[in-house]
Scaffold this active site. Structure first.
Site, PDB file in Angstrom:
ATOM      1  N   LYS A  54     114.366 -58.516  20.273  1.00 13.47           N
ATOM      2  CA  LYS A  54     113.426 -59.540  19.783  1.00 13.47           C
ATOM      3  C   LYS A  54     112.185 -58.861  19.192  1.00 13.47           C
ATOM      4  O   LYS A  54     111.687 -59.258  18.141  1.00 13.47           O
ATOM      5  CB  LYS A  54     113.026 -60.497  20.919  1.00 13.47           C
ATOM      6  CG  LYS A  54     114.163 -61.438  21.313  1.00 13.47           C
ATOM      7  CD  LYS A  54     113.895 -62.212  22.592  1.00 13.47           C
ATOM      8  CE  LYS A  54     115.114 -63.032  23.009  1.00 13.47           C
ATOM      9  NZ  LYS A  54     114.999 -63.674  24.314  1.00 13.47           N
ATOM     10  N   GLN A  98     110.869 -63.893  29.385  1.00  9.73           N
ATOM     11  CA  GLN A  98     112.310 -63.626  29.397  1.00  9.73           C
ATOM     12  C   GLN A  98     112.932 -64.080  30.716  1.00  9.73           C
ATOM     13  O   GLN A  98     112.451 -63.727  31.792  1.00  9.73           O
ATOM     14  CB  GLN A  98     112.563 -62.121  29.175  1.00  9.73           C
ATOM     15  CG  GLN A  98     114.033 -61.736  29.087  1.00  9.73           C
ATOM     16  CD  GLN A  98     114.741 -62.357  27.877  1.00  9.73           C
ATOM     17  OE1 GLN A  98     114.220 -62.352  26.768  1.00  9.73           O
ATOM     18  NE2 GLN A  98     115.926 -62.904  28.098  1.00  9.73           N
ATOM     19  N   ASP A 121     109.713 -70.671  22.729  1.00  9.04           N
ATOM     20  CA  ASP A 121     111.110 -70.867  23.159  1.00  9.04           C
ATOM     21  C   ASP A 121     111.507 -72.340  23.154  1.00  9.04           C
ATOM     22  O   ASP A 121     112.685 -72.670  23.254  1.00  9.04           O
ATOM     23  CB  ASP A 121     111.290 -70.306  24.579  1.00  9.04           C
ATOM     24  CG  ASP A 121     111.984 -68.954  24.560  1.00  9.04           C
ATOM     25  OD1 ASP A 121     112.746 -68.687  23.609  1.00  9.04           O
ATOM     26  OD2 ASP A 121     111.763 -68.174  25.503  1.00  9.04           O
TER      27      ASP A 121
END
Ligand code: NAP
Length: 286
Positions: A54, A98, A121
């Protein structure tokens, strides 16, 4: 293979190129790049790999990274304090925590602590609620990527029979809502669905996210369907494979996405897309 391939890797590259131009415009207007805070707790090797890829993609798209790698012993209070700091930092437009988090930390509490305005997200209940209402702000990255993949075929979603296999909060449910918002007629299937193959055979758009290797076989697919495979599983030989039995299904589908090289790269691209969009919103450029 009769079906045409939906190449997520190539689509993601196009998205990153567009974002690099948009990031440069944000920098020119505000003196700041779009910024993403990445927070990783613990030593899970797969999570380290995900965050690294990412960050690499962010670099290529001109996004500033504020990288936090925390030990597995980090307490929930310490993690929440870091999130609050990032919530208040004007250089940061998106926050990625994460998953999975270590067991002593409540993921729900942590994800709800991320400001809904920096929820790159798209997991915050506020943003989920906005999607339910039909006025989304941040959309969850994986389903957003799936929508872009369908759109890349040039086939209109409006009026199509869509079947979503899987009802998780991060893929199945938001994907079904995004399809509904685009005027598809949507059925959501799960482990208690009766006669699943018959329901799947009705689908002009078959979107699969269940986490079972090669579960969807050719007899479950309508001739000419668009099939998108979200699943990531390991074969007994340790190779990555999707939820769809790719070769036989590609003989019946009109378009199909592969694993690897399908939804995975698009999920990362949509995280970047959400971050740049957030920076543009903060700069009054939207
Ligand atoms: P999840 O939370 O485990 O949900 C799986 C869903 O599939 C559940 O709704 C479950 O039904 C349903 N299901 C399981 N077995 C089934 C069966 N035999 N028949 C019908 N439905 C069944 O999974 P997820 O987080 O949505 O992820 C799904 C897959 O996508 C996984 O392989 C994951 O690794 C992958 N994924 C990939 C990406 C990417 O970027 N490529 C991102 C996210 C997820 P119940 O609700 O009834 O239990």
């Amino acid at each position: 293979m009769a079906a045409r391939l939906i190449d997520g890797k190539a689509l993601a590259l196009h998205v990153r190129e567009r974002l690099a131009t948009e990031s440069a415009a944000v920098l020119a207007k505000t003196g700041m790049k779009p910024g993403l805070a990445t927070i990783l707790v613990g030593d899970d090797p797969a999570s380290h790999l995900y965050v690294k890829s990412k960050q690499k993609a962010c670099d290529a798209a001109g996004i500033y990274i504020d990288d936090h790698k925390l030990p597995a012993s980090t307490t929930q209070t310490e993690l929440l304090a870091l999130i609050e700091k990032e919530n208040l930092d004007p250089r940061i437009h998106g926050i990625l925590v994460q998953l999975p988090l270590p067991k002593h930390i409540d993921s729900k509490v942590v994800l709800e602590a991320v400001s809904p305005n920096k929820d790159a997200d798209g997991f915050h209940p506020y943003n989920f609620g906005r999607l339910v209402e039909g006025h989304p702000v941040f959309e969850a990255c994986t389903p957003k990527g799936v929508i872009k993949m369908i759109e890349s075929t040039g086939v209109s979603i409006e009026g199509k029979r869509a079947v979503v296999l899987g009802r998780s909060n991060i893929v199945g449910k938001p994907l079904a809502l995004m399809l509904l918002q685009r005027h598809a007629t949507v059925t959501i299937c799960h482990s208690k669905t009766k006669d699943l193959p018959a329901v799947c055979r009705e689908a002009e758009l078959l979107l699969v996210a269940i986490g079972k290797a090669k579960f969807v076989t050719a007899d479950m697919v309508r001739e000419g369907a668009i099939v998108i495979d979200v699943g990531t599983n390991k074969t007994p030989e340790g190779k990555l494979c999707g939820d769809v039995d790719f070769e036989p299904v590609s003989q019946k589908a009109s378009w199909i996405s592969p694993v690897p090289g399908g939804v995975g790269p698009m999920t990362i691209a949509m995280l970047l897309d959400n971050t740049v969009e957030s920076a543009k919103r903060a700069a009054g450029m939207l």
